[in-house]
Design an enzyme around this catalytic site. Structure first.
Site, PDB file in Angstrom:
ATOM      1  N   LYS A  77      48.598 -13.100  76.207  1.00  0.00           N
ATOM      2  CA  LYS A  77      48.657 -12.632  74.818  1.00  0.00           C
ATOM      3  C   LYS A  77      49.748 -11.565  74.705  1.00  0.00           C
ATOM      4  O   LYS A  77      49.887 -10.717  75.594  1.00  0.00           O
ATOM      5  CB  LYS A  77      47.292 -12.051  74.441  1.00  0.00           C
ATOM      6  CG  LYS A  77      47.112 -11.658  72.983  1.00  0.00           C
ATOM      7  CD  LYS A  77      45.664 -11.173  72.754  1.00  0.00           C
ATOM      8  CE  LYS A  77      45.390 -10.787  71.319  1.00  0.00           C
ATOM      9  NZ  LYS A  77      43.986 -10.337  71.113  1.00  0.00           N
ATOM     10  N   SER A 152      41.584 -12.451  67.184  1.00  0.00           N
ATOM     11  CA  SER A 152      43.023 -12.322  67.156  1.00  0.00           C
ATOM     12  C   SER A 152      43.767 -13.043  68.266  1.00  0.00           C
ATOM     13  O   SER A 152      44.982 -13.223  68.182  1.00  0.00           O
ATOM     14  CB  SER A 152      43.392 -10.845  67.203  1.00  0.00           C
ATOM     15  OG  SER A 152      43.058 -10.291  68.462  1.00  0.00           O
ATOM     16  N   SER A 176      37.714 -10.914  69.539  1.00  0.00           N
ATOM     17  CA  SER A 176      39.033 -11.550  69.519  1.00  0.00           C
ATOM     18  C   SER A 176      39.328 -12.526  70.648  1.00  0.00           C
ATOM     19  O   SER A 176      40.341 -13.212  70.608  1.00  0.00           O
ATOM     20  CB  SER A 176      40.129 -10.486  69.493  1.00  0.00           C
ATOM     21  OG  SER A 176      40.295  -9.995  68.188  1.00  0.00           O
TER      22      SER A 176
END
Lengths: 488, 102
Positions: A77, A152, A176
């Site tokens: 990420k 997210s 997330s």
């Protein structure tokens, strides 16, 4: 080859049956084909990845010792620092930021000889539940490209679901990792707070943030935990292993938990859509068939988790994001006439709406006159929620509930209504406030062929048992094997 | 019901947070933040008298490292991302007014 799990691929590479270069090339072919539609990556490193793959192949051929993820293509990420490529947090303010150091987890992946293929998209600074708040690009759900991947860590979960990597890292502040894993039909684990070093993870809500794996199988999540878990002196909140030892999460994975007691809160589960409720109920039946006992428990303050979370997280965010001042790194306005405008205009120009909203909310909650009513109150409610879990775990080994009240929603559906978006985090937030680990595993599909996730929450540092419990279900079902047909 | 946070307060908070907001954003945020705060106030249904605030879910204490010299980032790496630099310094607009010596 693309059907293999990360662990299976690792074993085949080690057995000289597949080369890492072949596996990496195949991943980049899929990226070429699907990335224009899915949009999971902010940045990819084909040349670098192939060079690493070739190096691993060479070392394996020479009979040298290699790491636990040797040759396996993985993604990270883009809120975790890397010395290669930019580290953007999907924000215009960091669009050109090149980190001078690697995050602890990146060092660990590299040390385990993983092949890092790219950095994945996210809601800006990990603030959001749909990845629509990315300031750089849109990611769609591989199961239905008109829908969000969740957030997210939506880039990581979409990339794993679309076979554009074998595993990925996400971060979870209020759900997330788990919520997008659920919406994309993959496995997502949020470890106990402090189990994985946050060094080099760009801070959002520091008392809540935790890095964890996004994978195709529970065994892969265990494998990644073996690589990333552990104390790090550079993160003062990372846990002392003398107090809570890290174990081999793969070692006992195949052993079912005997006498398993599963806690459920019936009223809570009833809050989800009917098809989600049914999938979770069916999952509980699978466990009963394996000899588990389902016991009713209470989490009396669960309904207050969202309220407490959005005060704690935004307060911490407003403080953490004060560092983006346009002075030392990141975007600087060209319009400033004095130094205050360097701050206020740089931030205005480069932060997206949701980030501004959370900075405002957190600044308000911490401001004089409101601190006691909002921030302090939220910290007290947080204590009550943690107490609820401590009490619940006296009656059961784990708690099961949905991850998300709905399956993946349409792009644009909630974007103009922040409160509605926040409310979609109802099932995931409590685990962050209490610091306990939680996992999402695929447990079915709705009538539109959209994945549904089952959440399992365990006591602090009980990841080994949590993974064993999840693995029991995975062995009995084939939801995790299903792959999307990507069109668009 | 009166808004939890009006436009004037939004402007004040924005100033504290060093965020320049447009008039449209001020209006939008006043409405949205009020709705969120109204929701958050459901916490007031709970009696939290005598409950300790929990800032951190694990028992953490301050960690000290040994006082030994270690390598730091170095000037070049530190300045590499600077929006503007002047030699070994970060460059910013003038902080003091003309003639406003400190």
């Amino acid at each position: 080859m693309e059907e293999l799990s990360a662990r299976q691929l690792r074993d085949r590479i080690a057995a000289h049956e597949i080369s890492s270069v072949e596996a990496t090339e195949a991943v980049f072919e899929r990226i070429d084909r699907y990335e224009p539609v899915v949009g999971a990556y902010i940045n990819t490193f084909e040349e670098r990845a192939l060079a690493k793959a070739a190096e691993v192949d060479k070392r394996i051929a020479a009979g040298e010792q290699v790491g636990e993820l040797a040759g396996v293509p993985v993604a990270v990420k883009d809120n975790m620092c890397t010395t290669f490529g930019a580290t953007t947090c999907a924000s215009k303010i960091l669009e050109n930021f090149h980190s001078p150091y690697n995050a602890a987890v990146v060092e660990k992946l590299l040390g385990a000889d993983a092949v890092i293929v790219g950095k994945t998209n996210l809601d800006e600074f990990a603030m959001g539940s749909s990845t629509e708040n990315s300031g750089l690009k849109q990611t769609v759900n591989p199961w239905d490209t008109s829908r969000v991947p969740g957030g997210s860590s939506g880039g990581s979960t979409a990339a794993v679901a679309a076979g554009m990597c074998y595993a990925a890292l996400g971060s979870d502040t209020g759900g997330s990792i788990r919520q997008p894993a659920s919406l994309c039909g993959v496995v997502g684990l949020k470890p106990t707070y402090g189990r994985v070093s946050r060094y080099g993870l760009v801070a959002y809500g520091s008392s809540l943030d935790q890095i964890g794996p996004v994978t195709r199988t529970v065994a892969d999540a265990a494998l990644l935990m073996n690589v990333i878990a552990g104390h790090d002196e550079r993160d003062s909140t990372s846990v002392d292993e003398r107090e809570a030892p890290v174990c081999d999460y793969l070692e006992k994975l195949d052993e079912p938990v005997s006498g398993l007691k599963i806690g459920v809160v019936p009223a809570l589960n009833a809050g989800a859509d009917e098809q989600v409720q049914k999938a979770v109920a069916d999952a509980l039946e699978v466990y009963k068939g394996l000899g588990a006992e389902v016991v009713e428990i209470e989490i009396p303050h669960f309904d207050y988790a969202i309220a407490a979370y959005y005060m704690v997280a935004t307060a911490e965010a407003s403080s953490n994001l004060a560092r983006y001042d346009g002075v030392h790194y990141g975007h600087r306005t060209k319009e400033a006439s004095d130094y205050v405008e360097v701050y206020s205009k740089s931030r205005a120009e480069a932060f997206g709406k949701e980030v501004k909203r959370r900075i405002m909310l957190g600044t308000y909650a911490l401001s004089s006159g409101y601190y006691d009513a909002y921030y302090l109150k939220a910290l007290k409610v947080r204590n009550l929620i943690r107490g609820d879990f401590t009490k619940a775990f006296e009656k059961c080994n784990c708690v099961m509930m949905p991850i998300s009240p709905t399956t993946a929603f349409k792009i644009g559906e909630k974007v103009d209504d922040p409160l509605t978006m926040y409310l979609s985090d109802i099932y995931t937030i409590a685990a962050n406030l209490a610091g306990v680990p939680g996992i999402s595993i695929p447990c079915g599909f709705d009538g539109d062929n959209l994945p549904i996730g089952l959440q399992i929450i365990a006591p602090v540092f009980d990841e080994q048992k949590l993974l064993r419990i999840a693995h029991m279900f995975e062995k009995e079902t084939d939801w995790h094997i299903k792959r999307p047909t990507i069109s668009g | 019901m009166a808004k939890r946070i009006d436009e004037e307060q939004v402007r004040k908070v924005a100033k504290l947070g060093r965020l320049e907001l447009s008039d449209a954003e001020v209006e939008e945020f006043a409405g949205q933040l009020s709705a969120i705060l109204e929701y958050v106030e459901k916490m007031n249904e709970l009696d939290t008298d005598g409950v300790e605030p929990l800032a951190h879910c694990l028992a953490v204490s301050n960690v000290f490292r040994d006082d030994v010299v270690a390598e730091s980032l170095g000037t070049e790496k530190t300045l590499a991302n600077a929006p503007e630099r002047d030699g070994e310094f970060f460059k910013v607009p003038k902080i003091l007014d003309e003639g406003g010596g400190a």
